[in-house]
Design a protein around this motif. Structure first.
Motif, PDB file in Angstrom:
ATOM      1  N   ALA A  96       0.811  -1.213   0.000  1.00  0.00           N
ATOM      2  CA  ALA A  96       0.000   0.000   0.000  1.00  0.00           C
ATOM      3  C   ALA A  96       0.844   1.262   0.000  1.00  0.00           C
ATOM      4  CB  ALA A  96      -0.906  -0.008   1.239  1.00  0.00           C
ATOM      5  N   VAL A  97       2.108   1.139   0.406  1.00  0.00           N
ATOM      6  CA  VAL A  97       2.966   2.316   0.526  1.00  0.00           C
ATOM      7  C   VAL A  97       4.298   2.019  -0.139  1.00  0.00           C
ATOM      8  CG1 VAL A  97       4.125   3.868   2.144  1.00  0.00           C
ATOM      9  CG2 VAL A  97       1.863   2.964   2.711  1.00  0.00           C
ATOM     10  N   GLN A  98       4.828   3.024  -0.814  1.00  0.00           N
ATOM     11  CA  GLN A  98       6.193   2.935  -1.330  1.00  0.00           C
ATOM     12  C   GLN A  98       7.073   3.895  -0.547  1.00  0.00           C
ATOM     13  OE1 GLN A  98       6.036   3.522  -5.673  1.00  0.00           O
ATOM     14  NE2 GLN A  98       6.710   1.411  -5.838  1.00  0.00           N
ATOM     15  N   TYR A  99       8.295   3.456  -0.280  1.00  0.00           N
ATOM     16  CA  TYR A  99       9.207   4.248   0.523  1.00  0.00           C
ATOM     17  C   TYR A  99      10.348   4.778  -0.345  1.00  0.00           C
ATOM     18  CZ  TYR A  99       6.730   1.979   4.358  1.00  0.00           C
ATOM     19  OH  TYR A  99       5.758   1.529   5.210  1.00  0.00           O
ATOM     20  N   ASP A 100      10.912   5.887   0.083  1.00  0.00           N
ATOM     21  CA  ASP A 100      11.998   6.523  -0.673  1.00  0.00           C
ATOM     22  C   ASP A 100      13.315   5.790  -0.465  1.00  0.00           C
ATOM     23  OD1 ASP A 100      10.476   8.541  -1.799  1.00  0.00           O
ATOM     24  OD2 ASP A 100      10.742   9.875  -0.080  1.00  0.00           O
ATOM     25  N   THR A 101      14.175   5.875  -1.465  1.00  0.00           N
ATOM     26  CA  THR A 101      15.556   5.384  -1.379  1.00  0.00           C
ATOM     27  C   THR A 101      16.466   6.472  -1.917  1.00  0.00           C
ATOM     28  OG1 THR A 101      15.437   4.366  -3.577  1.00  0.00           O
ATOM     29  CG2 THR A 101      14.891   2.969  -1.698  1.00  0.00           C
ATOM     30  N   ARG A 102      17.734   6.442  -1.505  1.00  0.00           N
ATOM     31  CA  ARG A 102      18.678   7.458  -1.969  1.00  0.00           C
ATOM     32  C   ARG A 102      20.109   6.931  -1.818  1.00  0.00           C
ATOM     33  NH1 ARG A 102      17.171   7.901   2.978  1.00  0.00           N
ATOM     34  NH2 ARG A 102      15.088   8.474   2.275  1.00  0.00           N
ATOM     35  N   PHE A 103      20.963   7.325  -2.743  1.00  0.00           N
ATOM     36  CA  PHE A 103      22.394   7.060  -2.599  1.00  0.00           C
ATOM     37  C   PHE A 103      23.003   8.177  -1.753  1.00  0.00           C
ATOM     38  CE2 PHE A 103      21.459   4.898  -6.655  1.00  0.00           C
ATOM     39  CZ  PHE A 103      21.958   3.643  -6.359  1.00  0.00           C
ATOM     40  N   THR A 104      23.879   7.811  -0.828  1.00  0.00           N
ATOM     41  CA  THR A 104      24.496   8.799   0.057  1.00  0.00           C
ATOM     42  C   THR A 104      26.010   8.651   0.039  1.00  0.00           C
ATOM     43  OG1 THR A 104      24.319   7.332   1.984  1.00  0.00           O
ATOM     44  CG2 THR A 104      22.496   8.840   1.579  1.00  0.00           C
ATOM     45  N   GLY A 105      26.689   9.777   0.204  1.00  0.00           N
ATOM     46  CA  GLY A 105      28.135   9.754   0.391  1.00  0.00           C
ATOM     47  C   GLY A 105      28.960   9.613  -0.863  1.00  0.00           C
ATOM     48  N   GLY A 106      28.350   9.542  -2.033  1.00  0.00           N
ATOM     49  CA  GLY A 106      29.121   9.415  -3.260  1.00  0.00           C
ATOM     50  C   GLY A 106      29.716   8.031  -3.431  1.00  0.00           C
ATOM     51  N   LEU A 107      30.445   7.853  -4.525  1.00  0.00           N
ATOM     52  CA  LEU A 107      31.097   6.584  -4.832  1.00  0.00           C
ATOM     53  C   LEU A 107      32.602   6.704  -4.623  1.00  0.00           C
ATOM     54  CD1 LEU A 107      29.245   5.623  -8.147  1.00  0.00           C
ATOM     55  CD2 LEU A 107      28.835   4.671  -5.871  1.00  0.00           C
ATOM     56  N   ALA A 145      44.290  -0.692 -16.398  1.00  0.00           N
ATOM     57  CA  ALA A 145      43.580  -1.494 -17.398  1.00  0.00           C
ATOM     58  C   ALA A 145      43.831  -2.978 -17.160  1.00  0.00           C
ATOM     59  CB  ALA A 145      44.028  -1.094 -18.801  1.00  0.00           C
ATOM     60  N   GLY A 146      42.749  -3.751 -17.130  1.00  0.00           N
ATOM     61  CA  GLY A 146      42.869  -5.188 -16.931  1.00  0.00           C
ATOM     62  C   GLY A 146      43.050  -5.627 -15.506  1.00  0.00           C
ATOM     63  N   GLU A 147      43.079  -4.677 -14.560  1.00  0.00           N
ATOM     64  CA  GLU A 147      43.240  -5.010 -13.150  1.00  0.00           C
ATOM     65  C   GLU A 147      41.897  -4.883 -12.424  1.00  0.00           C
ATOM     66  OE1 GLU A 147      46.758  -5.381 -11.069  1.00  0.00           O
ATOM     67  OE2 GLU A 147      46.253  -6.627 -12.787  1.00  0.00           O
ATOM     68  N   PRO A 148      41.630  -5.714 -11.401  1.00  0.00           N
ATOM     69  CA  PRO A 148      40.367  -5.617 -10.664  1.00  0.00           C
ATOM     70  C   PRO A 148      40.187  -4.231 -10.040  1.00  0.00           C
ATOM     71  CG  PRO A 148      41.507  -7.670 -10.136  1.00  0.00           C
ATOM     72  CD  PRO A 148      42.467  -6.843 -10.927  1.00  0.00           C
ATOM     73  N   LEU A 149      38.952  -3.735 -10.109  1.00  0.00           N
ATOM     74  CA  LEU A 149      38.599  -2.440  -9.537  1.00  0.00           C
ATOM     75  C   LEU A 149      37.294  -2.594  -8.772  1.00  0.00           C
ATOM     76  CD1 LEU A 149      39.182   0.689  -9.432  1.00  0.00           C
ATOM     77  CD2 LEU A 149      37.592   0.877 -11.352  1.00  0.00           C
ATOM     78  N   ALA A 150      37.236  -2.035  -7.570  1.00  0.00           N
ATOM     79  CA  ALA A 150      36.032  -2.080  -6.755  1.00  0.00           C
ATOM     80  C   ALA A 150      35.487  -0.664  -6.589  1.00  0.00           C
ATOM     81  CB  ALA A 150      36.327  -2.700  -5.390  1.00  0.00           C
ATOM     82  N   VAL A 151      34.232  -0.472  -6.960  1.00  0.00           N
ATOM     83  CA  VAL A 151      33.543   0.809  -6.773  1.00  0.00           C
ATOM     84  C   VAL A 151      32.518   0.609  -5.664  1.00  0.00           C
ATOM     85  CG1 VAL A 151      32.103   2.570  -7.845  1.00  0.00           C
ATOM     86  CG2 VAL A 151      33.893   1.444  -9.180  1.00  0.00           C
ATOM     87  N   ARG A 152      32.605   1.432  -4.613  1.00  0.00           N
ATOM     88  CA  ARG A 152      31.765   1.232  -3.437  1.00  0.00           C
ATOM     89  C   ARG A 152      30.853   2.433  -3.193  1.00  0.00           C
ATOM     90  NH1 ARG A 152      36.787  -1.021  -2.189  1.00  0.00           N
ATOM     91  NH2 ARG A 152      36.683  -3.223  -1.596  1.00  0.00           N
ATOM     92  N   GLY A 153      29.690   2.155  -2.622  1.00  0.00           N
ATOM     93  CA  GLY A 153      28.749   3.210  -2.286  1.00  0.00           C
ATOM     94  C   GLY A 153      27.767   2.735  -1.248  1.00  0.00           C
ATOM     95  N   LYS A 154      26.752   3.589  -0.991  1.00  0.00           N
ATOM     96  CA  LYS A 154      25.750   3.252   0.026  1.00  0.00           C
ATOM     97  C   LYS A 154      24.377   3.695  -0.459  1.00  0.00           C
ATOM     98  CE  LYS A 154      24.824   3.512   4.993  1.00  0.00           C
ATOM     99  NZ  LYS A 154      25.312   4.019   6.303  1.00  0.00           N
ATOM    100  N   LEU A 155      23.400   2.805  -0.284  1.00  0.00           N
ATOM    101  CA  LEU A 155      22.014   3.080  -0.630  1.00  0.00           C
ATOM    102  C   LEU A 155      21.193   3.058   0.651  1.00  0.00           C
ATOM    103  CD1 LEU A 155      19.807   3.397  -2.879  1.00  0.00           C
ATOM    104  CD2 LEU A 155      19.548   0.908  -2.752  1.00  0.00           C
ATOM    105  N   GLU A 156      20.575   4.189   0.964  1.00  0.00           N
ATOM    106  CA  GLU A 156      19.706   4.247   2.147  1.00  0.00           C
ATOM    107  C   GLU A 156      18.258   4.052   1.721  1.00  0.00           C
ATOM    108  OE1 GLU A 156      20.342   7.918   4.163  1.00  0.00           O
ATOM    109  OE2 GLU A 156      22.187   7.246   5.133  1.00  0.00           O
ATOM    110  N   GLN A 157      17.465   3.459   2.611  1.00  0.00           N
ATOM    111  CA  GLN A 157      16.060   3.193   2.313  1.00  0.00           C
ATOM    112  C   GLN A 157      15.200   3.537   3.512  1.00  0.00           C
ATOM    113  OE1 GLN A 157      16.160  -1.024   1.583  1.00  0.00           O
ATOM    114  NE2 GLN A 157      16.017  -1.511   3.739  1.00  0.00           N
ATOM    115  N   ASP A 158      14.035   4.051   3.241  1.00  0.00           N
ATOM    116  CA  ASP A 158      13.060   4.299   4.302  1.00  0.00           C
ATOM    117  C   ASP A 158      12.158   3.079   4.431  1.00  0.00           C
ATOM    118  OD1 ASP A 158      14.136   6.818   4.570  1.00  0.00           O
ATOM    119  OD2 ASP A 158      12.638   7.779   3.280  1.00  0.00           O
ATOM    120  N   GLY A 159      11.374   3.059   5.500  1.00  0.00           N
ATOM    121  CA  GLY A 159      10.413   1.984   5.679  1.00  0.00           C
ATOM    122  C   GLY A 159      11.035   0.748   6.305  1.00  0.00           C
TER     123      GLY A 159
END
Length: 334
Positions: A130-141, A150-164
């Motif tokens: 019955a309800v949808q809650y907001d989500t948002r990315f915080t703090g950048g990547l 080039a050709g080396e493993p790379l990890a990109v990290r971030g954070k997703l916040e959610q209400d509800g």
């Protein structure tokens, strides 16, 4: 088939074309339709909610392929659908033809399923959120290592916040990389309980790579605004290590062994190393040496004079790898 709440559209469960959305005025295709059903699913039923919020799309599918999708009625809404896969003696195997109907207020969906033979039926009562809650990315990547290669493993990290309330299943984000060769889909990545996520990649080109992370939402959570970061991708490092004797002889010569290492993407061909010798008579170029499959190589030389001889081994690099060199000094006796 089913009419939308405002009567302007009619949805048709077409076994050959999936869920078609038509304009009721002339039965022409609507400007924007629904996404195709999952591969292997054949449309069997369709129903609009009485409040106009959702559409239910029934199908006949096997195994874990969804037989029912419940999603926003607006085809432009990219929110991920709620999926149901019916399989087994207590659920039926597929949504029966014309087997979907909503309560007048849109609060419940009645779904009738049947078995493969079509001689048994089950009624499922589904309540959409019955309800949808907001989500948002915080703090950048952020990314690691700090200098991508080039050709080396790379990890990109971030954070997703959610209400509800906490979701029954972990949320997932989708990521793409855009570089000089175009945009590449990196797939989906799970969001942890604390909201953090990690996108794993191996960029293949030197230059700027822009990573975009999206959360498309679901029936409980609204989509979040996309977040991006641009990473400067450099050439992968290479190195040369030499093992040389302290002394050599004009008669027996000098033997130097070494190892060549290239990180990142494998070289298309074995590296060919340049070898120079510098002694008191000047600098001269010796025969090049080809690196073996295991990265090793051997240099044999007959010095031309006594005293210190500096042997320099170098590789010029390529489009994806940096150049490297190493020097060893050998004292030459008679």
């Amino acid at each position: 088939m089913a009419f939308s709440a405002d009567g302007s559209k009619v949805a048709v469960a077409d076994a050959s074309a999936g869920t078609r959305l038509l304009n009721t005025g002339d039965l022409s295709d609507a400007a924007e339709g629904y996404r195709a059903l999952p591969a292997g699913a054949v449309a069997s039923a369709v129903a609009f909610g009485g409040d106009g919020k959702y559409i239910a799309r029934g199908a006949s599918a096997t195994g874990s392929t969804p037989d029912l999708l419940v999603q926003p009625a607006d085809p432009a809404d990219a929110t991920a659908p709620l999926e149901f896969a019916f399989e087994g003696s207590l659920d039926g195997d597929r949504v029966a033809p014309r087997g979907l109907e909503w309560a007048a207020d849109g609060s419940r969906l009645f779904a009738v399923t049947t078995n493969a033979a079509g001689n048994q039926y089950w009624l499922h009562i589904i309540q959409p959120p019955a309800v949808q809650y907001d989500t948002r990315f915080t703090g950048g990547l952020t990314h690691s290592p700090a200098q991508a290669a080039a050709g080396e493993p790379l990890a990109v990290r971030g954070k997703l916040e959610q209400d509800g309330p906490a979701p029954a299943e972990p949320l997932k984000v989708r990521a793409t990389r855009t570089d000089a060769s175009g945009t590449h889909d990196l797939g989906t990545f799970t969001v942890k309980d604390d909201g953090t996520f990690t996108v794993l990649d191996e960029p293949g080109l030197v230059g700027e790579a822009t990573y975009k992370v999206s959360y498309l939402g679901d029936l409980t959570h609204r989509p979040a605004d996309d977040i991006t970061t641009t990473v400067s991708v450099g050439k992968a490092p290479t190195s040369i290590a030499l093992t040389a004797p302290e002394e050599g002889s004009l008669k027996t010569g000098v033997e130097i062994t070494g190892t060549f290492t290239a990180q990142g993407k494998a070289l298309p061909e074995r590296a060919v190393l340049k070898v120079t010798r510098t002694d008191r008579l000047g600098t001269g170029t010796l025969s090049s040496v080809t690196v073996a499959a295991d990265g090793t190589f051997t240099i044999n030389d007959l010095p031309r004079t006594r005293g210190d001889a500096d042997y320099t081994v170098s590789w010029p690099g390529d489009d994806l790898h940096n150049a490297s060199s190493a020097t060893a000094t050998v004292y030459v006796r008679r």
